[in-house]
Design an enzyme around this catalytic site. Sequence first.
Site, mmCIF file in Angstrom:
data_model
loop_
_atom_site.group_PDB
_atom_site.id
_atom_site.type_symbol
_atom_site.label_atom_id
_atom_site.label_comp_id
_atom_site.label_asym_id
_atom_site.label_seq_id
_atom_site.Cartn_x
_atom_site.Cartn_y
_atom_site.Cartn_z
ATOM 1 C CG ASP A 88 15.432 26.737 49.898
ATOM 2 O OD1 ASP A 88 16.502 26.352 50.432
ATOM 3 O OD2 ASP A 88 15.378 27.143 48.723
ATOM 4 C CB SER A 124 20.126 24.407 42.949
ATOM 5 O OG SER A 124 20.232 23.894 44.260
ATOM 6 C CG HIS A 156 18.631 27.157 47.222
ATOM 7 N ND1 HIS A 156 17.886 26.028 47.537
ATOM 8 C CD2 HIS A 156 19.425 26.811 46.185
ATOM 9 C CE1 HIS A 156 18.225 25.038 46.727
ATOM 10 N NE2 HIS A 156 19.153 25.482 45.892
#
Length: 283
Positions: free
Chosen positions: A248, A7, A251
């Site tokens: 998160d 991702s 990312h």
Amino acid sequence: MAFIGDSIARNQMESLLCLLSTAETPKAVYKDADNRFTTWEFPKHNFTLMAFWSQFLVASTERLDNGSATGGFDVHLDRIDTSWSKKLPSINYAIFSSAHWFFRQSYLYEGGNLIGCFSCQVPNMTDLRPSFAIKKAFRAAFKEINNCKNCRKIFTLLRTYSPSHFENGAWNTGGRCNRTRPIERGEVNEGGSDLQYRKIQAEEIEIAKSDGEESGNIFGILDVTEIMSMRPDGHPGVHWGNRKGYSDCIHWCLPGPIDTWNELLLEMIKRQSTLSSEAEAQL
């Protein structure tokens, strides 16, 4: 141009998509339900941008227990993931990135035989570290490119390990990334594993370069590990829409530090184009 990997590969593709959209509004050609396989076209510039989800780069399947996912994976280190390899003949530029999924429970295979595992706690099973699997997976991926008979010359880049910045716990144990400024180089833990994974990847790109001399493939390294280690402030943190409360810290925010990766990418492409033009002029 294809971004191949996990991702974070898609994260970089989305950053580039935004940057290129200032020159031309792209046309969405394909997107699967999970947003893992996407294709965008820029018709005026005859350019296609793609993302291929392949968290291990090689073939893998999630283990099930009574029909329910266990979180563990069977990973075949010598069998390539065909979801991206079958597209190679149409690709001019390939940007590979993968690493974080190798920290999950993995049962590792070669030649169809189970050779060891990571984080599986099985008696009499060889404990193989993530670094072993990362090395094998990237070697298999680059070998696939150099052995591709129907491919044009491919400019392949390996984007090096992208550090995470969880503090006071892991992603599922209360870890957070609440910093609001970059840190200095001296504040980075240079003895950690981040640079070890980056070193492994750099070694594999050099092997691929040597093997690719006959095929004419070009291999390079998009080295972001050190600079991103100083940006603990660049992650979405709690601001990513997860209702379970996880942060998160893997990312990167858009826009944000990840845009720098694509500035470096475009500069590398321009330099390679110049070198190729000079080489052709000398023939």
